[in-house]
Design an enzyme around this catalytic site. Structure first.
Site, PDB file in Angstrom:
ATOM      1  N   GLY A  21      12.569  -0.460  13.590  1.00 43.54           N
ATOM      2  CA  GLY A  21      13.453  -0.161  13.299  1.00 43.54           C
ATOM      3  C   GLY A  21      13.351   1.149  11.948  1.00 43.54           C
ATOM      4  N   GLY A  75      14.773   3.191   7.573  1.00 43.11           N
ATOM      5  CA  GLY A  75      15.332   3.032   7.285  1.00 43.11           C
ATOM      6  C   GLY A  75      15.266   4.424   5.655  1.00 43.11           C
ATOM      7  N   GLY A  76      16.357   3.930   4.800  1.00 40.84           N
ATOM      8  CA  GLY A  76      15.396   4.699   3.576  1.00 40.84           C
ATOM      9  C   GLY A  76      14.227   5.558   3.540  1.00 40.84           C
ATOM     10  N   PHE A  77      13.289   4.202   3.320  1.00 38.53           N
ATOM     11  CA  PHE A  77      12.057   4.779   3.028  1.00 38.53           C
ATOM     12  C   PHE A  77      11.299   5.362   4.552  1.00 38.53           C
ATOM     13  CE2 PHE A  77      12.972   1.479  -0.512  1.00 38.53           C
ATOM     14  CZ  PHE A  77      13.488   3.254  -1.222  1.00 38.53           C
ATOM     15  N   GLY A  78      11.326   5.186   5.274  1.00 37.81           N
ATOM     16  CA  GLY A  78      10.333   5.246   6.135  1.00 37.81           C
ATOM     17  C   GLY A  78      11.479   4.636   8.132  1.00 37.81           C
ATOM     18  N   VAL A  89       9.476   1.096  10.824  1.00 39.55           N
ATOM     19  CA  VAL A  89       9.162   0.589  11.275  1.00 39.55           C
ATOM     20  C   VAL A  89       8.219   0.899  12.267  1.00 39.55           C
ATOM     21  CG1 VAL A  89       8.656  -2.350  11.325  1.00 39.55           C
ATOM     22  CG2 VAL A  89       9.733  -1.095   8.644  1.00 39.55           C
ATOM     23  N   LYS A 138       4.929  -0.494   7.723  1.00 41.62           N
ATOM     24  CA  LYS A 138       6.141   0.199   7.055  1.00 41.62           C
ATOM     25  C   LYS A 138       5.349   1.238   7.548  1.00 41.62           C
ATOM     26  CE  LYS A 138       8.924  -0.546   3.405  1.00 41.62           C
ATOM     27  NZ  LYS A 138       9.461  -1.200   2.051  1.00 41.62           N
ATOM     28  N   ASP A 143      17.965  -6.690  -4.203  1.00 43.37           N
ATOM     29  CA  ASP A 143      17.929  -6.151  -3.237  1.00 43.37           C
ATOM     30  C   ASP A 143      18.071  -6.845  -2.487  1.00 43.37           C
ATOM     31  OD1 ASP A 143      18.833  -4.247  -2.206  1.00 43.37           O
ATOM     32  OD2 ASP A 143      17.037  -3.626  -0.658  1.00 43.37           O
TER      33      ASP A 143
END
Length: 402
Positions: free
Chosen positions: A78, A80-83, A85, A99, A196
């Site tokens: 995966g 996304g916006g924070f890095g 996985v 993560k 969230d």
């Protein structure tokens, strides 16, 4: 008889009683002092915001490197916006989800610290379990249990994947999410507002039980605190409550609103922030409300479920969903009430009032008085994810509430 002073005598029984009473008092004081010291020590460990207080959870970077084959692309599950996985396997054979926060993320360090400190304290079957973390140089890494059935959005919004979600499974997921939120709001050591909640942050284990993930946006409340304000609004459009988007006000009722949106998505199989009927300018919430008012609520049901479902359960869930997304914050139920409504048909449901329609264009001021910045991640076009759910589909918005 014993003599005390001039002409004053006291019986042996009374003397013994006095001595025993003093001994008991001293013992009680000692016990209370020990308990107080133990509690202070525990508070120092559990309530400190310093990540190093959770030393027992710290992984060596070398272990993470070995588990993920040096963060091989083949292990990536995966992004996304924070890095990213990655799936990993420890030396004992245990599967993990790693993560790895992006070094370029403006909020990476703060989100990392927040999530690690929070999640380490939380233990519930409907919350993803944090196994540990790693801090080395600029590397900020969270290690979670591996959840095999990916995130809810991966199945729910995929025509092929949604076939795995029959009505009993969807109902189990709804109840599980509700219980997880109740734990965060009322039953954990801290009162936590997730901020969230969305389909991509609900992971599904091998039994299709839901696990709430991604606490990077979460906020801690005092036990008797009901509401807070912020100048920095973060979350995902379509799930954020109107009072949070417009005024920066958030509370447990903000999570309740997000839960209501998510519940309606599970029933319809449609994504709220992409659902739009051009012919009637309707979004998912307004579409649900109109069908409810016209007595056609069952038309909301995902067509895949039309032949096999419980009419009473579906109708009750739609009703609860509409109660959760009401525009009036005070009228939204608590998660305690939601869990009770889901588990007992003896509880009478109130008549819902109109929801806050999420046509965000209508909600923005005609003459903007604030700067709005949106950062859409790749997750709107996301592929497979497992624990990947913890970093996807996030829209970060920073604004100054009016």
């Amino acid at each position: 008889m014993q003599s005390f002073g001039k002409g004053k005598r006291i019986s042996a029984g009374t003397f013994v009683a006095i001595v025993v009473s003093i001994a008991i008092a001293v013992l009680l004081l000692s016990v209370l002092r020990w308990c107080w010291r133990s509690r202070k020590k525990e508070e120092t460990i559990n309530d400190g915001n310093d990540i190093t207080n959770v030393e027992s959870l710290q992984f060596n970077f070398s272990i993470v490197i070995a588990a993920t084959n040096n963060f091989s692309d083949d292990n990536k599950i995966g992004q996304g916006g924070f890095g990213c996985v990655y799936k990993g396997i420890l030396s004992n054979g245990q599967e993990i989800a790693v993560k790895r926060l992006s070094r370029s993320s403006r909020q990476g360090a703060e989100e990392f610290k927040n999530e690690a400190v929070l999640v380490a304290k939380l233990q519930h079957r409907n919350l993803v379990r944090l196994l540990g973390f790693c801090l080395e140089g600029e590397e900020k890494i969270l290690i979670y249990e591996f959840v095999p059935n990916k995130s809810l959005d991966y199945l729910l919004f995929d025509p092929d994947g949604s076939e795995c979600l029959d009505w009993p499974t969807r109902y189990k997921i709804i109840v599980g999410i509700a219980r997880g939120l109740l734990y965060l709001h009322e039953d954990s050591q801290l009162r936590i507002i997730h901020r969230d909640l969305k389909a991509s942050n609900i992971l599904l284990d091998g039994n299709m039980d839901p696990k709430i993930s991604d606490f990077g946006m979460a906020r801690i409340f005092c036990v008797d605190q009901n509401q807070a304000n912020t100048n920095r609004v973060v979350g995902t459009f379509g799930y954020m409550s109107p009072e949070y988007v417009m005024r920066g006000q958030f509370s447990v009722k903000s999570d309740v609103y997000s839960f209501g949106v998510l519940l309606l998505e599970i029933i319809t199989g449609k994504k709220n922030n992409s659902f739009y009927r051009a012919e009637s300018a309707e979004y998912l919430l307004s579409f649900a409300w109109r069908n409810w008012k016209e007595g056609k609520a069952l038309e909301l049901l995902d067509p895949i479920l039309r032949e096999f479902y419980s009419r009473d359960e579906v109708m009750r869930c739609i009703h609860i969903g509409l109660l959760c997304v009401q525009d009036n914050v005070a009228r939204r139920p608590t998660m305690e009430t939601v869990v009770l409504m889901l588990s007992s048909y003896s509880v009478t449901l109130e008549v819902p009032q109109p929801p806050a329609f999420l046509g965000y264009r209508k909600m923005e001021p005609k003459k903007p008085t604030r700067e709005i910045e949106e950062q859409s991640t790749e997750s709107d076009r996301s592929t497979s994810r497992s624990l990947a759910g913890s970093i996807n589909d996030v829209t970060i918005t920073e604004l100054d509430p009016r």
